[in-house]
Design a protein around this motif. Structure first.
Motif, PDB file in Angstrom:
ATOM      1  N   GLU A  73       0.831  -1.204   0.000  1.00  0.00           N
ATOM      2  CA  GLU A  73       0.000   0.000   0.000  1.00  0.00           C
ATOM      3  C   GLU A  73       0.864   1.252   0.000  1.00  0.00           C
ATOM      4  O   GLU A  73       0.525   2.253  -0.647  1.00  0.00           O
ATOM      5  CB  GLU A  73      -0.919   0.001   1.220  1.00  0.00           C
ATOM      6  N   ALA A  74       1.971   1.215   0.731  1.00  0.00           N
ATOM      7  CA  ALA A  74       2.884   2.357   0.755  1.00  0.00           C
ATOM      8  C   ALA A  74       3.478   2.605  -0.625  1.00  0.00           C
ATOM      9  O   ALA A  74       3.602   3.755  -1.069  1.00  0.00           O
ATOM     10  CB  ALA A  74       3.988   2.124   1.781  1.00  0.00           C
ATOM     11  N   VAL A  75       3.831   1.539  -1.311  1.00  0.00           N
ATOM     12  CA  VAL A  75       4.351   1.657  -2.676  1.00  0.00           C
ATOM     13  C   VAL A  75       3.297   2.278  -3.580  1.00  0.00           C
ATOM     14  O   VAL A  75       3.561   3.227  -4.330  1.00  0.00           O
ATOM     15  CB  VAL A  75       4.782   0.279  -3.220  1.00  0.00           C
ATOM     16  N   ALA A  76       2.076   1.756  -3.509  1.00  0.00           N
ATOM     17  CA  ALA A  76       0.987   2.250  -4.356  1.00  0.00           C
ATOM     18  C   ALA A  76       0.648   3.701  -4.060  1.00  0.00           C
ATOM     19  O   ALA A  76       0.226   4.447  -4.948  1.00  0.00           O
ATOM     20  CB  ALA A  76      -0.247   1.373  -4.179  1.00  0.00           C
ATOM     21  N   ALA A  77       0.842   4.124  -2.807  1.00  0.00           N
ATOM     22  CA  ALA A  77       0.510   5.499  -2.413  1.00  0.00           C
ATOM     23  C   ALA A  77       1.595   6.497  -2.796  1.00  0.00           C
ATOM     24  O   ALA A  77       1.413   7.700  -2.634  1.00  0.00           O
ATOM     25  CB  ALA A  77       0.269   5.563  -0.907  1.00  0.00           C
ATOM     26  N   GLY A  78       2.728   6.002  -3.288  1.00  0.00           N
ATOM     27  CA  GLY A  78       3.797   6.895  -3.699  1.00  0.00           C
ATOM     28  C   GLY A  78       4.726   7.318  -2.578  1.00  0.00           C
ATOM     29  O   GLY A  78       5.429   8.330  -2.701  1.00  0.00           O
ATOM     30  N   ALA A  79       4.761   6.548  -1.494  1.00  0.00           N
ATOM     31  CA  ALA A  79       5.647   6.875  -0.372  1.00  0.00           C
ATOM     32  C   ALA A  79       7.107   6.702  -0.773  1.00  0.00           C
ATOM     33  O   ALA A  79       7.435   5.966  -1.709  1.00  0.00           O
ATOM     34  CB  ALA A  79       5.316   5.992   0.823  1.00  0.00           C
ATOM     35  N   LYS A  80       7.979   7.364  -0.025  1.00  0.00           N
ATOM     36  CA  LYS A  80       9.415   7.263  -0.283  1.00  0.00           C
ATOM     37  C   LYS A  80      10.133   6.399   0.750  1.00  0.00           C
ATOM     38  O   LYS A  80      11.225   5.906   0.491  1.00  0.00           O
ATOM     39  CB  LYS A  80      10.039   8.658  -0.296  1.00  0.00           C
ATOM     40  N   THR A  81       9.511   6.244   1.919  1.00  0.00           N
ATOM     41  CA  THR A  81      10.139   5.465   2.992  1.00  0.00           C
ATOM     42  C   THR A  81       9.095   4.632   3.707  1.00  0.00           C
ATOM     43  O   THR A  81       8.008   5.134   4.034  1.00  0.00           O
ATOM     44  CB  THR A  81      10.831   6.379   4.022  1.00  0.00           C
ATOM     45  N   LEU A  82       9.423   3.375   3.956  1.00  0.00           N
ATOM     46  CA  LEU A  82       8.620   2.511   4.814  1.00  0.00           C
ATOM     47  C   LEU A  82       9.366   2.381   6.129  1.00  0.00           C
ATOM     48  O   LEU A  82      10.518   1.970   6.155  1.00  0.00           O
ATOM     49  CB  LEU A  82       8.429   1.128   4.187  1.00  0.00           C
ATOM     50  N   TRP A  83       8.700   2.736   7.221  1.00  0.00           N
ATOM     51  CA  TRP A  83       9.343   2.727   8.538  1.00  0.00           C
ATOM     52  C   TRP A  83       8.522   1.830   9.462  1.00  0.00           C
ATOM     53  O   TRP A  83       7.369   2.128   9.758  1.00  0.00           O
ATOM     54  CB  TRP A  83       9.404   4.139   9.094  1.00  0.00           C
ATOM     55  N   LEU A  84       9.111   0.727   9.896  1.00  0.00           N
ATOM     56  CA  LEU A  84       8.448  -0.180  10.826  1.00  0.00           C
ATOM     57  C   LEU A  84       8.911   0.131  12.230  1.00  0.00           C
ATOM     58  O   LEU A  84      10.112   0.153  12.505  1.00  0.00           O
ATOM     59  CB  LEU A  84       8.749  -1.642  10.476  1.00  0.00           C
ATOM     60  N   GLN A  85       7.945   0.343  13.115  1.00  0.00           N
ATOM     61  CA  GLN A  85       8.247   0.807  14.460  1.00  0.00           C
ATOM     62  C   GLN A  85       9.053  -0.194  15.276  1.00  0.00           C
ATOM     63  O   GLN A  85       9.213  -1.359  14.913  1.00  0.00           O
ATOM     64  CB  GLN A  85       6.942   1.136  15.180  1.00  0.00           C
ATOM     65  N   LEU A  86       9.524   0.284  16.413  1.00  0.00           N
ATOM     66  CA  LEU A  86      10.315  -0.519  17.331  1.00  0.00           C
ATOM     67  C   LEU A  86       9.588  -1.822  17.653  1.00  0.00           C
ATOM     68  O   LEU A  86       8.418  -1.819  18.028  1.00  0.00           O
ATOM     69  CB  LEU A  86      10.549   0.285  18.614  1.00  0.00           C
ATOM     70  N   GLY A  87      10.279  -2.937  17.441  1.00  0.00           N
ATOM     71  CA  GLY A  87       9.683  -4.249  17.664  1.00  0.00           C
ATOM     72  C   GLY A  87       9.139  -4.900  16.406  1.00  0.00           C
ATOM     73  O   GLY A  87       8.798  -6.077  16.427  1.00  0.00           O
ATOM     74  N   ALA A 124      10.143  -5.559   3.777  1.00  0.00           N
ATOM     75  CA  ALA A 124      11.267  -4.737   3.336  1.00  0.00           C
ATOM     76  C   ALA A 124      11.581  -4.987   1.867  1.00  0.00           C
ATOM     77  O   ALA A 124      11.866  -4.045   1.111  1.00  0.00           O
ATOM     78  CB  ALA A 124      12.495  -5.028   4.197  1.00  0.00           C
ATOM     79  N   ALA A 125      11.515  -6.246   1.450  1.00  0.00           N
ATOM     80  CA  ALA A 125      11.804  -6.576   0.055  1.00  0.00           C
ATOM     81  C   ALA A 125      10.784  -5.948  -0.885  1.00  0.00           C
ATOM     82  O   ALA A 125      11.129  -5.462  -1.964  1.00  0.00           O
ATOM     83  CB  ALA A 125      11.831  -8.097  -0.122  1.00  0.00           C
ATOM     84  N   VAL A 126       9.512  -5.950  -0.470  1.00  0.00           N
ATOM     85  CA  VAL A 126       8.456  -5.327  -1.285  1.00  0.00           C
ATOM     86  C   VAL A 126       8.752  -3.846  -1.477  1.00  0.00           C
ATOM     87  O   VAL A 126       8.694  -3.317  -2.593  1.00  0.00           O
ATOM     88  CB  VAL A 126       7.075  -5.514  -0.619  1.00  0.00           C
ATOM     89  N   ALA A 127       9.074  -3.166  -0.383  1.00  0.00           N
ATOM     90  CA  ALA A 127       9.309  -1.729  -0.448  1.00  0.00           C
ATOM     91  C   ALA A 127      10.601  -1.402  -1.207  1.00  0.00           C
ATOM     92  O   ALA A 127      10.616  -0.537  -2.085  1.00  0.00           O
ATOM     93  CB  ALA A 127       9.362  -1.147   0.961  1.00  0.00           C
ATOM     94  N   GLU A 128      11.670  -2.095  -0.872  1.00  0.00           N
ATOM     95  CA  GLU A 128      12.943  -1.801  -1.529  1.00  0.00           C
ATOM     96  C   GLU A 128      12.893  -2.145  -3.011  1.00  0.00           C
ATOM     97  O   GLU A 128      13.522  -1.472  -3.829  1.00  0.00           O
ATOM     98  CB  GLU A 128      14.071  -2.566  -0.847  1.00  0.00           C
ATOM     99  N   GLY A 129      12.125  -3.170  -3.361  1.00  0.00           N
ATOM    100  CA  GLY A 129      11.982  -3.533  -4.767  1.00  0.00           C
ATOM    101  C   GLY A 129      11.333  -2.434  -5.594  1.00  0.00           C
ATOM    102  O   GLY A 129      11.515  -2.366  -6.808  1.00  0.00           O
ATOM    103  N   ALA A 130      10.563  -1.569  -4.909  1.00  0.00           N
ATOM    104  CA  ALA A 130       9.911  -0.451  -5.592  1.00  0.00           C
ATOM    105  C   ALA A 130      10.682   0.856  -5.408  1.00  0.00           C
ATOM    106  O   ALA A 130      10.198   1.925  -5.798  1.00  0.00           O
ATOM    107  CB  ALA A 130       8.491  -0.287  -5.067  1.00  0.00           C
ATOM    108  N   GLY A 131      11.875   0.776  -4.803  1.00  0.00           N
ATOM    109  CA  GLY A 131      12.716   1.954  -4.675  1.00  0.00           C
ATOM    110  C   GLY A 131      12.553   2.752  -3.393  1.00  0.00           C
ATOM    111  O   GLY A 131      13.145   3.824  -3.256  1.00  0.00           O
ATOM    112  N   LEU A 132      11.786   2.225  -2.432  1.00  0.00           N
ATOM    113  CA  LEU A 132      11.612   2.934  -1.169  1.00  0.00           C
ATOM    114  C   LEU A 132      12.788   2.681  -0.238  1.00  0.00           C
ATOM    115  O   LEU A 132      13.399   1.606  -0.279  1.00  0.00           O
ATOM    116  CB  LEU A 132      10.326   2.501  -0.459  1.00  0.00           C
TER     117      LEU A 132
END
Length: 202
Positions: free
Chosen positions: A131-145, A152-160
């Motif tokens: 969804e972050a990729v589709a929304a045009g985000a630049k960074t995916l940040w997963l909180q502590l824990g 990560a692979a999904v996001a990085e594969g789209a350049g995030l």
């Protein structure tokens, strides 16, 4: 939804042991150290995280909550009061959070968020990454824990850019020179206390 508190601890009793605060579910809120066994993904270092936060202008909090006991609430109040970002809340079960509209999904936001900060269950993370990729985000940040190498692979594969198992609130305060107030090592080697601020070039 995992509830990992990122609130800064109260002043420590000098006689108390040097242990990080622990939440009700046993999760410690501390700056991450060595990767846990089985983790192969290498996250960005301090300078890269600083650059991510420096170039970010808008943050969408997925899994935001209006419950003051939730970690996302602590992070949201900090970002609204102490950081230079436009903050958007994503929670299909809420109409408003902290007096601001809550959106059902990232696709419903009025802007493409620079950074998507995620407070969701482990199994939901790859879907949120997509969804972050589709929304045009630049960074995916997963909180502590939160750690999900598939997400990560999904996001990085789209350049995030991807950050996992770190708290946006803690990281911003660390680079901002604020964590020393709670007794943490900020990691900032500078005589200047403010690195991330409301500047025109942010």
């Amino acid at each position: 939804m995992t509830d990992l508190s990122c609130a800064l601890p109260a002043a420590r009793d000098a006689a108390a042991p040097l242990n990080p605060p622990v939440t009700a579910d046993g999760a410690a809120c501390a700056l991450p150290s060595a990767p846990a066994p089985g983790r192969t993904w290498q996250g960005p270092g301090p300078q890269e995280r600083f650059e991510i936060l420096r170039r970010t202008r808008s943050i969408a909090i997925v899994g935001a909550s209006d419950n003051p006991a939730r970690a996302s609430y602590f992070v949201a109040t900090y970002l609204l009061g102490s950081a230079p970002y436009d903050v958007y809340f994503v929670n299909p079960r809420a109409d408003t959070i902290l007096g601001r509209p809550a959106y059902a999904s990232l696709a419903d936001l009025p802007v493409a968020p620079d950074l998507v900060d995620v407070f969701r269950r482990h199994d939901d993370l790859p879907g949120v990454a997509a969804e972050a990729v589709a929304a045009g985000a630049k960074t995916l940040w997963l909180q502590l824990g939160s750690w999900h190498e598939g997400a990560a692979a999904v996001a990085e594969g789209a350049g995030l850019s991807v950050v996992m198992d770190r708290c946006v609130k803690i990281e911003h305060a660390r680079f901002h020179g604020g964590l020393h107030l709670a007794g943490f090592d900020t990691g900032v080697i500078s005589s200047r206390r403010q690195l991330l601020s409301r500047r025109a070039d942010l």
